[in-house]
Scaffold this motif. Structure first.
Motif, PDB file in Angstrom:
ATOM      1  N   ALA A 601      -6.571  -0.603 -17.329  1.00 54.36           N
ATOM      2  CA  ALA A 601      -7.601  -0.101 -16.424  1.00 54.36           C
ATOM      3  C   ALA A 601      -7.307  -0.395 -14.954  1.00 54.36           C
ATOM      4  N   ARG A 602      -6.326  -1.232 -14.611  1.00 56.19           N
ATOM      5  CA  ARG A 602      -6.080  -1.630 -13.232  1.00 56.19           C
ATOM      6  C   ARG A 602      -4.679  -1.188 -12.817  1.00 56.19           C
ATOM      7  N   ILE A 603      -4.592  -0.672 -11.578  1.00 54.08           N
ATOM      8  CA  ILE A 603      -3.322  -0.165 -11.044  1.00 54.08           C
ATOM      9  C   ILE A 603      -2.831  -1.122  -9.948  1.00 54.08           C
ATOM     10  N   PRO A 604      -1.613  -1.678 -10.030  1.00 61.52           N
ATOM     11  CA  PRO A 604      -1.061  -2.468  -8.909  1.00 61.52           C
ATOM     12  C   PRO A 604      -0.699  -1.552  -7.742  1.00 61.52           C
ATOM     13  N   MET A 605      -1.485  -1.558  -6.696  1.00 63.04           N
ATOM     14  CA  MET A 605      -1.369  -0.573  -5.626  1.00 63.04           C
ATOM     15  C   MET A 605      -0.131  -0.773  -4.766  1.00 63.04           C
ATOM     16  N   ASP A 606       0.398  -2.007  -4.665  1.00 66.13           N
ATOM     17  CA  ASP A 606       1.563  -2.186  -3.809  1.00 66.13           C
ATOM     18  C   ASP A 606       2.773  -1.419  -4.333  1.00 66.13           C
ATOM     19  N   ASP A 607       3.070  -1.549  -5.643  1.00 60.01           N
ATOM     20  CA  ASP A 607       4.190  -0.788  -6.218  1.00 60.01           C
ATOM     21  C   ASP A 607       3.905   0.708  -6.201  1.00 60.01           C
TER      22      ASP A 607
END
Length: 749
Positions: A601-607
């Motif tokens: 459910a969570r997206i690592p926005m930096d990558d």
């Protein structure tokens, strides 16, 4: 011998300068600092600037003193008053604001201001020096505390006496030894000078030798020259002329190792010292050799304007017996010495010229010059030189048969010498008496402290014995009471234990029954937990599979669009298909991240943002170089927020690459995604910006419509600024989702 060196060095360092020009420059600097002071608040910067202004006044006062006689001093006294006023302001402000470093510097400046002759105030000077030293000790600044002590000791030596300055120099030495000061040999030299002034020649010799040893370890050549000169002086005062000559030759070798005008002057001066020493050791041929060396050196380096060289040349001619050449030089030198208005120099030149006339038996001319020197010596209060001149006049009067006048001069010389001898001895006796009284007081204090310590110990023993007896009695009574209580408690505990055992037996049976029930419930819960974990793992696997398939489907759509683009020739249609591919790629990356992530459910926005920017950068291969600056904090977002945010980034960077840098214009695209009180996305380029009449809120373009729509979906505040390029800034929080996007509504509107 030392007085001749003083005269020689004084003449060498005599310089001329323009005081009006120097004061004009200093006045301009002070005015500039005062203008800066008008704009500063009452803080550390203001006190530092006040200190700087005070030091400027103080330094200019010291420079202005040079070349002025005592009567002209009131003309420049306002400079010293200004320095004192500024320093007092700093002391007042720094005391209130607890600025100890500035307070210490200001106190030091006040001490130096009040130590001058026309402004000297012993009470205030000593008080300021002591306060400054205490402040630097509180700061732990040992080098500065030692420096204050050095100036303090020099002032005491000048105005009070050498015997009072000696303890201060010793305290400075102790401080320097505590932090291993590399210039400690200078302090040993000052201590030696003090002992020499007092008449403790042996102690002075020890201090000079220690100073020389440390200077040799530091390989300080210039200082070794100076300290060897002092050693030669002290050996001469002790009557060890042979050792004084040996040290002088060592100093001569050190001077020869140097080069330049200064070394020539030092060489001539050292030859002159040896020329004066050899006759005292009955080595007259060696004295003549030194005189010849002086004449040869001056001939090789002629400087008729140099008073020291010309004076040494005249004395050399006297030693060689060439009196006519010496007389011509003395006649030429005398007006220059009179113009300098230096009392020591006037005494010296008249005495030397008089000795020449005495040697040539021209007694009247000798008497005239000796009398002139005596008048100046009495005016300057030089008792040792006054005694020498009385002895010279005694010789002249005796030679001429003026017995009454000769007897008078002899008596005066004897009286002065006796007075000087008595002063020296009185100082030594006073020091011994002070030392004895101090030791006696210390001894009495130690004995008194020992008696007090013995009485205190006896009183403590008696008190301890009384307390021990009282403790024994109380312990016996308390033990009996405690024993009765213990017996009662033991019986009571026995009865309670029996009752408790019965209750515990009943409770144990109940607990066994409950334990069997709980074990059955726990077994059932474990089975349910295993089922839930299996279902959860299956759900996560299915969701990842869904994300993978969605990503694949989006890739298929992108491939179809790419195939369709190959049959189109219209640029507008091709651009629309390309932009659609970019939007699909932005959404496909979201599902790829969800498929690859451990969570669902969570997206690592930096990558994610780095990959979106890299994809767009490769898609638009512009001919000119475009710089990219991406600053993204490690933030994870829900997929509901990550999708519209990715599409906004896609649209903004696409617009920048298409329209911001026309005609081969170079530029820079910056992207930042930070977490403050809320999330903040900033996309900036330094391109041409929007047209003047362009209103983003009324724009009908698809890209601008998508940016505004997705911003509304995130529930954020969007601002578009066209100034020195274009800046798009969006701020939103994690829970500011509108009706277009919620945690239960998963779409790409």
């Amino acid at each position: 011998m030392s007085r001749f060196r003083v005269v020689f060095i004084t003449l060498m360092i005599a310089t001329a300068f323009d005081p009006h020009s120097a004061w004009s420059q200093a006045h301009n600097r002070i005015d500039s600092l005062k203008r800066q002071l008008l704009h500063l608040p009452a803080d550390t910067s203001r006190t530092k600037l006040l200190l700087q202004i005070g030091r400027q006044y103080y330094d200019q006062y010291k420079e202005s003193r040079k070349g002025r006689n005592h009567a002209a001093m009131p003309e420049i006294h306002h400079l010293l008053d200004s320095a004192i006023n500024n320093a007092r302001q700093v002391v007042q402000v720094s005391s209130a604001a607890n600025q100890l470093p500035q307070q210490a510097q200001a106190l030091y400046l006040l001490a130096k201001c009040f130590s001058f002759g026309e402004s000297y105030d012993s009470t205030r000077t000593i008080d300021y020096y002591q306060q400054a030293q205490k402040a630097y000790q509180q700061l732990g600044n040992k080098p500065k505390a030692a420096e204050v002590l050095e100036d303090y000791a020099d002032m005491v030596r000048l105005h009070v006496g050498s015997h009072k300055a000696l303890p201060l120099f010793m305290e400075e030495l102790a401080i320097q030894q505590s932090y291993r000061d590399t210039t400690i040999y200078l302090t040993f030299e000052r201590i030696g000078v003090i002992h020499q002034d007092i008449g403790n020649y042996q102690l002075a010799l020890q201090a000079y030798l220690q100073s020389l040893r440390l200077a040799e370890q530091r390989n300080n050549l210039n200082y070794q020259i100076d300290i060897n000169g002092r050693l030669a002086d002290i050996y001469e005062l002790l009557g060890n002329y042979e050792r004084a000559i040996t040290i002088s030759h060592k100093r001569l070798r050190l001077i020869r190792s140097q080069r330049g005008i200064e070394s020539i002057n030092l060489l001539v001066g050292q030859y002159r010292i040896l020329m004066k020493l050899y006759p005292k050791n009955h080595q007259y041929p060696q004295a003549r050799q030194q005189a010849l060396a002086i004449i040869e050196l001056v001939r090789q380096n002629p400087d008729p304007q140099s008073l020291p060289l010309t004076t040494c040349l005249a004395e050399s001619y006297v030693v060689l017996g060439q009196y006519e050449q010496a007389e011509r030089l003395y006649i030429r030198l005398l007006p220059f010495y009179e113009k300098l208005n230096n009392l020591s120099g006037l005494i010296y030149i008249n005495t030397q010229f008089g000795e020449l006339y005495w040697l040539t038996r021209r007694y009247e001319q000798a008497r005239h010059l000796f009398q002139k020197a005596l008048t100046v010596s009495q005016q300057g209060r030089f008792p040792d030189r006054t005694a020498i001149l009385h002895q010279a006049l005694y010789k002249v009067d005796s030679a001429q048969g003026h017995l009454r006048s000769a007897l008078l001069h002899f008596q005066l010389a004897t009286a002065i010498n006796d007075s000087l001898f008595n002063q020296t001895k009185n100082r030594q006796l006073e020091e011994l008496r002070t030392q004895y009284e101090t030791e006696q007081k210390d001894k009495d204090i130690r004995l008194q402290n020992q008696r007090i310590q013995v009485l205190s110990q006896q009183q403590q023993l008696q008190t301890q014995q009384l307390q021990q007896d009282r403790l024994v009695r109380n312990s016996i009574g308390l033990g009996a009471v405690m024993l009765l209580l213990l017996l009662g408690l033991t019986y009571n505990r026995y009865r309670l234990k029996q009752r408790s055992n019965q209750q515990l037996q009943h409770q144990h049976e109940l607990l066994l029954t409950q334990q069997y029930q709980l074990q059955a419930q726990q077994t059932e819960i474990n089975h349910k937990n295993q089922d839930l974990r299996r279902l959860l793992a299956e759900k996560e696997r299915l969701l990842k599979e869904i994300h993978h398939r969605v990503k694949n489907n989006l890739q298929v759509v992108m491939s179809l669009l790419n195939s369709q683009a190959s049959y189109l020739s219209d640029n507008a249609a091709l651009s629309a298909i390309q932009q659609s591919q970019h939007r699909l790629q932005a959404m496909a990356l979201i599902h790829q991240k969800l498929y690859q992530a451990e969570g669902i459910a969570r997206i690592p926005m930096d990558d994610y943002i780095q990959e979106v920017v890299a994809y767009l950068r490769e898609s638009y291969e512009l001919p000119q170089p475009i710089g990219y600056d991406v600053q993204v904090e490690p933030i994870e977002l829900d997929v509901i927020q990550a999708v519209p945010l990715g599409l906004i980034i896609n649209e903004a960077i696409t617009n920048a690459l298409k329209y911001a840098f026309p005609n081969g214009r170079r530029g820079q695209v910056s992207l930042g995604f930070l977490r403050k009180d809320s999330y903040e996305l900033t996309i900036r380029d330094d391109g041409v910006g929007l047209p003047v009449d362009f209103d983003p809120s009324r724009s009908q373009s698809l890209g601008m419509t998508l940016i505004q729509g997705f911003s509304d979906q995130l529930g954020g505040q969007l601002s578009i600024i066209s100034q020195e390029g274009l800046t798009i800034r969006l701020t939103f929080s994690e829970h500011q989702l509108t009706s277009l996007g919620s945690h239960t509504d998963y779409n790409y509107q």
